[in-house]
Design an enzyme around this catalytic site. Structure first.
Site, mmCIF file in Angstrom:
data_model
loop_
_atom_site.group_PDB
_atom_site.id
_atom_site.type_symbol
_atom_site.label_atom_id
_atom_site.label_comp_id
_atom_site.label_asym_id
_atom_site.label_seq_id
_atom_site.Cartn_x
_atom_site.Cartn_y
_atom_site.Cartn_z
ATOM 1 N N HIS A 203 0.835 -1.197 0.000
ATOM 2 C CA HIS A 203 0.000 0.000 0.000
ATOM 3 C C HIS A 203 0.878 1.258 0.000
ATOM 4 O O HIS A 203 0.661 2.171 -0.806
ATOM 5 C CB HIS A 203 -0.911 -0.033 1.236
ATOM 6 C CG HIS A 203 -1.731 1.199 1.435
ATOM 7 N ND1 HIS A 203 -3.061 1.264 1.075
ATOM 8 C CD2 HIS A 203 -1.432 2.418 1.954
ATOM 9 C CE1 HIS A 203 -3.523 2.467 1.368
ATOM 10 N NE2 HIS A 203 -2.557 3.188 1.912
ATOM 11 N N GLU A 204 1.860 1.301 0.888
ATOM 12 C CA GLU A 204 2.728 2.488 0.947
ATOM 13 C C GLU A 204 3.528 2.625 -0.353
ATOM 14 O O GLU A 204 3.738 3.730 -0.851
ATOM 15 C CB GLU A 204 3.667 2.417 2.152
ATOM 16 C CG GLU A 204 2.960 2.326 3.512
ATOM 17 C CD GLU A 204 1.883 3.379 3.716
ATOM 18 O OE1 GLU A 204 1.952 4.459 3.113
ATOM 19 O OE2 GLU A 204 0.919 3.099 4.477
ATOM 20 N N HIS A 207 1.454 4.320 -2.933
ATOM 21 C CA HIS A 207 1.512 5.789 -2.878
ATOM 22 C C HIS A 207 2.757 6.298 -3.609
ATOM 23 O O HIS A 207 2.676 7.229 -4.411
ATOM 24 C CB HIS A 207 1.533 6.272 -1.435
ATOM 25 C CG HIS A 207 0.215 6.145 -0.726
ATOM 26 N ND1 HIS A 207 -0.975 6.546 -1.305
ATOM 27 C CD2 HIS A 207 -0.103 5.682 0.514
ATOM 28 C CE1 HIS A 207 -1.965 6.320 -0.443
ATOM 29 N NE2 HIS A 207 -1.468 5.789 0.652
ATOM 30 N N HIS A 213 -5.720 7.375 -2.475
ATOM 31 C CA HIS A 213 -6.572 6.318 -1.943
ATOM 32 C C HIS A 213 -7.755 6.066 -2.872
ATOM 33 O O HIS A 213 -8.291 7.007 -3.464
ATOM 34 C CB HIS A 213 -7.067 6.687 -0.541
ATOM 35 C CG HIS A 213 -5.994 6.551 0.501
ATOM 36 N ND1 HIS A 213 -5.708 7.516 1.420
ATOM 37 C CD2 HIS A 213 -5.124 5.531 0.739
ATOM 38 C CE1 HIS A 213 -4.707 7.106 2.191
ATOM 39 N NE2 HIS A 213 -4.334 5.913 1.795
ATOM 40 N N TYR A 260 -9.454 2.552 1.851
ATOM 41 C CA TYR A 260 -9.573 2.606 3.314
ATOM 42 C C TYR A 260 -10.335 1.376 3.805
ATOM 43 O O TYR A 260 -11.183 0.830 3.099
ATOM 44 C CB TYR A 260 -10.467 3.780 3.722
ATOM 45 C CG TYR A 260 -9.827 5.135 3.956
ATOM 46 C CD1 TYR A 260 -8.473 5.382 3.768
ATOM 47 C CD2 TYR A 260 -10.631 6.192 4.394
ATOM 48 C CE1 TYR A 260 -7.955 6.652 3.994
ATOM 49 C CE2 TYR A 260 -10.112 7.455 4.616
ATOM 50 C CZ TYR A 260 -8.775 7.681 4.416
ATOM 51 O OH TYR A 260 -8.281 8.924 4.640
HETATM 52 ZN ZN LIG Z 1 -2.512 5.148 2.276
#
Ligand SMILES: [Zn+2]
Length: 501
Positions: A203-204, A207, A213, A260
């Site tokens: 996930h990171e 980014h 998101h 999320y």
């Molecule tokens: Zn995030």
């Protein structure tokens, strides 16, 4: 001569601050913008009146959040949307978008989103990196696993940094967070204690690759409701939509690793802040097990689009696989060269089933990956009901679940069942994918290549059922765990379905 020099100097003076403002890291400036933004956005409601899917009964949701959100509780005031460190330029853009929304006016600065996002991309599909702490072997393995999730599926490569100007430094900070895109120079990804899930690292990295998101996509209101009342006061700003994302035809994905979890910023862990409009997707959002088909497709779209020169005319949302241009990359559950057939299951389960006019029962407790495809004659639909699904209940179904795809779009993650059977009968979507172009039928062309494969021309079932009952192992091998599906075949219209030519 002198005049000319001063002219050049003037250029430099105006240019430098712009470049700096766009790419420069300025943590203090970001922090002050962020604080101002949280204050500013604290009193504005988010989406139009919230309508719960659960008006019959309140949701009891005493399940832990497995995303970076729960790890980052101490730093929520210092990062945007729980785990992002933005450049001042990006933060200003968020604020500008917010102001435009609440004042009902166009954005002050019209930016070219596509051009911006290209600048934020990594050149040569390569992300140079370094580890700040090289002694912690376990931590390094975790990071390598996270990187491997992306490199296995995309053309992106992570290489140890040598002399590259722009690169990522992994360090063990107080939480899990990252910048968005290539921001210039050294940028950090923190994988601190508590961020140990491979999905959180992925996930990171997402980014850093350039993703925001999933639930901040401009079209998110078609998919989710936000429950204002349950969001911690003063944190509404973490639910704003982005309006300037680069347009793609890649659909919203509940199963994205960038989505999320359902309890993000909740003021009461018994209630969710994000409700999926179709409540059957409630346990699909927030998974941090792996990157989804659409996450991968998106990354390949941004970075790898020019690799395959020959079009394969992939079906069902598949696309030319940049790691093997002779095959399509298929949505989970589908396989074959052009995603025309069902994926291979663990031996002993899965396969094609034909719906008939009486209810049939499908019951399975096999450990492994099982894919079923329920077929109905052309123009007809499948009726389907889950009567029991017994897995380890989780906030987001991660490893053991039953997943049902009943929509026309096979790319999106289907709804995942791991807690209890969601009531309601399902009906597959009525219109099936159009048959491919005529030149794919008949003799020659790809037909030779495809050999015996059938189903290439149309009449797709709409269900791919996926089951991963590894839970059997974790529950001490209770052999009675089973999933039951009942299916009825479609209402036959007069005639026996259109004959394809
Ligand atoms: Zn995030």
């Amino acid at each position: 001569m002198l005049k000319r020099t001063s002219f050049i100097a003037l250029w430099l003076i105006t240019l430098i601050p712009i470049i700096f403002a766009q790419f420069g890291h300025d943590p203090q400036r970001f922090q002050s913008l962020l604080k101002g933004f949280f204050k500013l956005s604290a009193n504005y409601a988010l989406t139009p009146k919230w309508r719960s899917n659960y008006n019959q009964h309140s949701i009891v949701y005493r399940l832990g959040d497995k995303t970076e959100y729960s790890v980052n509780k101490k730093i929520l005031n210092d990062v945007f949307e729980a785990d992002m460190v933005l450049t001042p330029y990006q933060m200003e853009d968020v604020i500008d978008t917010f102001k435009a929304r609440v004042h009902g006016r166009p954005k002050r600065v019209k930016r070219n989103a596509a051009a911006d996002s290209v600048k934020l991309r990594w050149p040569n599909r390569t992300i140079p990196f370094e580890f700040k702490d090289t002694k912690d072997a376990k931590w390094i393995t975790l990071l390598r696993d996270g990187m491997a999730k992306w490199t296995r599926e995309t053309c992106l490569r992570f290489v140890p940094r040598t002399t590259q100007k722009d690169y990522v430094t992994f360090f063990r900070g107080g939480g899990c967070y990252s910048s968005v895109g290539r921001t210039g120079g050294k940028q950090y990804i923190s994988i601190g204690y508590g961020c140990e899930g491979g999905g959180i690292v992925a996930h990171e990295l997402g980014h850093a690759i350039g993703f925001w998101h999933e639930q901040s996509r401009p079209d998110r209101d078609e998919y989710i409701n936000l429950n204002n009342d349950n969001i911690i006061k003063g944190t509404y700003g973490n639910f704003e939509k982005r309006t300037d994302l680069e347009r793609t035809d890649i659909p919203y994905d509940f199963g994205s690793v960038m989505h999320y979890g359902p309890q993000a910023f909740t003021n009461n862990w018994n209630y969710v802040t994000i409700e999926t409009k179709d409540h059957r997707f409630q346990h699909t959002i927030g998974q941090r097990a792996d990157i989804s088909f659409i996450d991968v497709k998106h990354a390949n779209h941004l970075y790898c689009n020019d690799i395959c020169k020959m079009r394969l005319h992939c079906l069902n949302g598949g696309y030319e696989n940049p790691l093997d241009c002779s095959r399509c990359k298929c949505p989970p559950g589908l396989g074959g060269i052009r995603c025309e057939r069902i994926a291979t299951s663990t031996p002993g389960c899965g396969g094609d089933l034909i719906a008939t006019a009486t209810w049939s029962v499908l019951n399975s407790a096999r450990v492994g990956k099982c894919y079923w495809r329920l077929l109905a004659p052309y123009g007809q639909r499948v009726r389907f009901e889950i009567t029991d699904a017994d897995y380890k209940c989780d906030s987001s179904c991660a490893e053991n679940y039953l997943e049902i795809k009943h929509q026309r779009d096979m790319q999106q993650t289907g709804f995942r069942q791991c807690c209890n059977a969601v009531p309601d009968t399902l009906l597959s979507k009525p219109t099936f994918p159009k048959p491919p172009l005529a030149n794919w039928e008949g003799q020659g062309g790809l037909n030779g290549l495809l050999g015996q494969e059938t189903g290439i021309d149309n009449t797709f079932e709409n269900y791919v059922v996926k089951e991963l009952p590894n839970v059997l192992r974790s529950t001490g091998g209770r052999a009675d765990i089973s999933s039951l599906f009942t299916l009825v075949d479609s209402l036959l219209r007069a005639g026996s379905g259109k004959k394809k030519k």
